[in-house]
Write a protein that holds these residues in place. Structure first.
Motif, PDB file in Angstrom:
ATOM      1  N   THR A  23       0.848  -1.181   0.000  1.00 39.06           N
ATOM      2  CA  THR A  23       0.000   0.000   0.000  1.00 39.06           C
ATOM      3  C   THR A  23       0.890   1.240   0.000  1.00 39.06           C
ATOM      4  N   VAL A  24       0.322   2.307  -0.505  1.00 41.01           N
ATOM      5  CA  VAL A  24       1.016   3.592  -0.521  1.00 41.01           C
ATOM      6  C   VAL A  24       0.062   4.635   0.043  1.00 41.01           C
ATOM      7  N   THR A  25       0.566   5.464   0.947  1.00 45.03           N
ATOM      8  CA  THR A  25      -0.218   6.610   1.399  1.00 45.03           C
ATOM      9  C   THR A  25       0.543   7.876   1.037  1.00 45.03           C
ATOM     10  N   ILE A  26      -0.211   8.894   0.664  1.00 41.66           N
ATOM     11  CA  ILE A  26       0.361  10.203   0.364  1.00 41.66           C
ATOM     12  C   ILE A  26      -0.430  11.207   1.180  1.00 41.66           C
ATOM     13  N   GLY A  27       0.262  11.941   2.036  1.00 34.58           N
ATOM     14  CA  GLY A  27      -0.426  12.862   2.927  1.00 34.58           C
ATOM     15  C   GLY A  27      -1.386  12.142   3.857  1.00 34.58           C
ATOM     16  N   GLY A  28      -1.080  10.884   4.198  1.00 35.91           N
ATOM     17  CA  GLY A  28      -1.928  10.102   5.097  1.00 35.91           C
ATOM     18  C   GLY A  28      -3.142   9.474   4.438  1.00 35.91           C
ATOM     19  N   LEU A  29      -3.315   9.669   3.130  1.00 35.27           N
ATOM     20  CA  LEU A  29      -4.468   9.120   2.417  1.00 35.27           C
ATOM     21  C   LEU A  29      -4.021   7.998   1.486  1.00 35.27           C
ATOM     22  N   PRO A  30      -4.874   6.991   1.287  1.00 40.73           N
ATOM     23  CA  PRO A  30      -4.485   5.895   0.395  1.00 40.73           C
ATOM     24  C   PRO A  30      -4.358   6.364  -1.051  1.00 40.73           C
ATOM     25  N   ALA A  31      -3.228   5.990  -1.664  1.00 41.79           N
ATOM     26  CA  ALA A  31      -2.976   6.317  -3.063  1.00 41.79           C
ATOM     27  C   ALA A  31      -3.422   5.149  -3.932  1.00 41.79           C
ATOM     28  N   PHE A  32      -3.570   5.397  -5.217  1.00 42.20           N
ATOM     29  CA  PHE A  32      -3.968   4.369  -6.175  1.00 42.20           C
ATOM     30  C   PHE A  32      -2.702   3.757  -6.768  1.00 42.20           C
ATOM     31  N   VAL A  33      -2.424   2.503  -6.420  1.00 39.51           N
ATOM     32  CA  VAL A  33      -1.226   1.819  -6.906  1.00 39.51           C
ATOM     33  C   VAL A  33      -1.535   1.226  -8.273  1.00 39.51           C
ATOM     34  N   SER A  34      -0.681   1.531  -9.260  1.00 40.10           N
ATOM     35  CA  SER A  34      -0.916   1.016 -10.611  1.00 40.10           C
ATOM     36  C   SER A  34       0.145   0.032 -11.068  1.00 40.10           C
ATOM     37  N   ASN A  35       1.325   0.064 -10.444  1.00 40.16           N
ATOM     38  CA  ASN A  35       2.388  -0.833 -10.887  1.00 40.16           C
ATOM     39  C   ASN A  35       3.358  -1.080  -9.739  1.00 40.16           C
ATOM     40  N   ILE A  36       3.792  -2.335  -9.626  1.00 39.90           N
ATOM     41  CA  ILE A  36       4.798  -2.700  -8.634  1.00 39.90           C
ATOM     42  C   ILE A  36       5.843  -3.544  -9.347  1.00 39.90           C
ATOM     43  N   SER A  37       7.110  -3.154  -9.209  1.00 43.61           N
ATOM     44  CA  SER A  37       8.212  -3.937  -9.754  1.00 43.61           C
ATOM     45  C   SER A  37       9.332  -3.917  -8.722  1.00 43.61           C
ATOM     46  N   PRO A  38      10.384  -4.698  -8.915  1.00 48.03           N
ATOM     47  CA  PRO A  38      11.438  -4.744  -7.897  1.00 48.03           C
ATOM     48  C   PRO A  38      12.044  -3.380  -7.546  1.00 48.03           C
ATOM     49  N   GLY A  39      12.130  -2.474  -8.489  1.00 44.62           N
ATOM     50  CA  GLY A  39      12.761  -1.188  -8.205  1.00 44.62           C
ATOM     51  C   GLY A  39      11.834   0.001  -8.180  1.00 44.62           C
ATOM     52  N   GLN A  40      10.523  -0.232  -8.352  1.00 43.57           N
ATOM     53  CA  GLN A  40       9.625   0.917  -8.471  1.00 43.57           C
ATOM     54  C   GLN A  40       8.199   0.556  -8.091  1.00 43.57           C
ATOM     55  N   VAL A  41       7.534   1.506  -7.439  1.00 42.84           N
ATOM     56  CA  VAL A  41       6.097   1.425  -7.189  1.00 42.84           C
ATOM     57  C   VAL A  41       5.496   2.685  -7.792  1.00 42.84           C
ATOM     58  N   SER A  42       4.536   2.532  -8.713  1.00 39.30           N
ATOM     59  CA  SER A  42       3.866   3.686  -9.314  1.00 39.30           C
ATOM     60  C   SER A  42       2.525   3.869  -8.629  1.00 39.30           C
ATOM     61  N   ALA A  43       2.298   5.068  -8.114  1.00 38.36           N
ATOM     62  CA  ALA A  43       1.055   5.360  -7.409  1.00 38.36           C
ATOM     63  C   ALA A  43       0.550   6.731  -7.800  1.00 38.36           C
ATOM     64  N   GLN A  44      -0.764   6.868  -7.801  1.00 39.66           N
ATOM     65  CA  GLN A  44      -1.401   8.121  -8.171  1.00 39.66           C
ATOM     66  C   GLN A  44      -1.841   8.866  -6.916  1.00 39.66           C
ATOM     67  N   VAL A  45      -1.543  10.153  -6.875  1.00 44.03           N
ATOM     68  CA  VAL A  45      -1.899  10.988  -5.736  1.00 44.03           C
ATOM     69  C   VAL A  45      -3.421  11.066  -5.619  1.00 44.03           C
ATOM     70  N   PRO A  46      -3.972  10.838  -4.417  1.00 43.37           N
ATOM     71  CA  PRO A  46      -5.424  10.974  -4.239  1.00 43.37           C
ATOM     72  C   PRO A  46      -5.872  12.422  -4.469  1.00 43.37           C
ATOM     73  N   ALA A  47      -7.118  12.591  -4.893  1.00 51.26           N
ATOM     74  CA  ALA A  47      -7.631  13.924  -5.248  1.00 51.26           C
ATOM     75  C   ALA A  47      -7.666  14.883  -4.072  1.00 51.26           C
ATOM     76  N   ASN A  48      -7.920  14.409  -2.879  1.00 51.35           N
ATOM     77  CA  ASN A  48      -8.126  15.318  -1.752  1.00 51.35           C
ATOM     78  C   ASN A  48      -6.869  15.567  -0.926  1.00 51.35           C
ATOM     79  N   VAL A  49      -5.692  15.240  -1.456  1.00 54.61           N
ATOM     80  CA  VAL A  49      -4.433  15.572  -0.789  1.00 54.61           C
ATOM     81  C   VAL A  49      -4.162  17.049  -1.034  1.00 54.61           C
TER      82      VAL A  49
END
Length: 183
Positions: free
Chosen positions: A1-27
């Motif tokens: 899981t990823v949180t940004i500003g304490g809010l859950p982010a939308f995770v779109s990709n996980i690989s050994p060297g990278q996690v791609s996540a989208q910032v939630p709208a209300n951050v």
């Protein structure tokens, strides 16, 4: 899981060297903490990022730095041939773009689209950037036939909203080095 500003982010990709996540709208904008947790452990130490309402950029991976020149990752409409000097990157088919041809460029951080696609949702219908965008190639204005979220990509706020721009190359002279810019 990823949180940004304490809010859950939308995770779109996980690989050994990278996690791609989208910032939630209300951050909020400004400095915010990113924390990553896995089933194996966590949470990670906080990593500080700066959140902006709009922070546009074009996709230009490090492998497209050829001879000290950074190229944007543009393709032709076949989605397999890249707009690069021929043979510039081993294993990648490439050629120069000619005036009148349509090229496809990708980016992130360009902001809301119409009709709206909420963060974390998948863009299922064509959409258009809510703000005016103009591309220049070689300093000449370029016509853009599509500027919105890529169909099948997640919503518009943050890191992983993938935007697609279909751009008609203006009348510029043949060269392996033609700058692309946007306003």
């Amino acid at each position: 899981t990823v949180t940004i500003g304490g809010l859950p982010a939308f995770v779109s990709n996980i690989s050994p060297g990278q996690v791609s996540a989208q910032v939630p709208a209300n951050v909020g904008t400004g400095p915010e903490q990113v924390i990553v947790s896995t089933a194996a452990g966590g949470p990670s130490a906080p990593y500080l990022i700066t959140v902006n309402t709009i922070q546009p950029g074009l996709y230009s991976p490090a492998m497209f730095n050829v001879g000290g020149i950074q190229y944007v990752a543009a393709t032709f409409t076949d989605n397999t041939t890249y707009v690069l000097p021929p043979g510039a990157v081993p294993g990648i088919t490439s050629r120069q773009a000619m005036p009148g041809e349509t090229i496809i460029v990708y980016g992130s951080g360009f902001g809301p689209v119409r009709p709206n696609v909420s963060p974390g949702q998948i863009a299922q219908t064509p959409n258009t950037l809510a703000t005016l965008l103009q591309f220049q190639i070689g300093g000449a204005p370029a016509t853009t036939s599509y500027s919105g979220l890529e169909l099948g990509a997640v919503g518009t706020v943050g890191v992983v909203g993938v935007y697609q721009f279909q751009i008609v190359v203006p009348n510029v002279g043949p060269s392996d080095i033609v700058p692309i810019a946007f306003t």
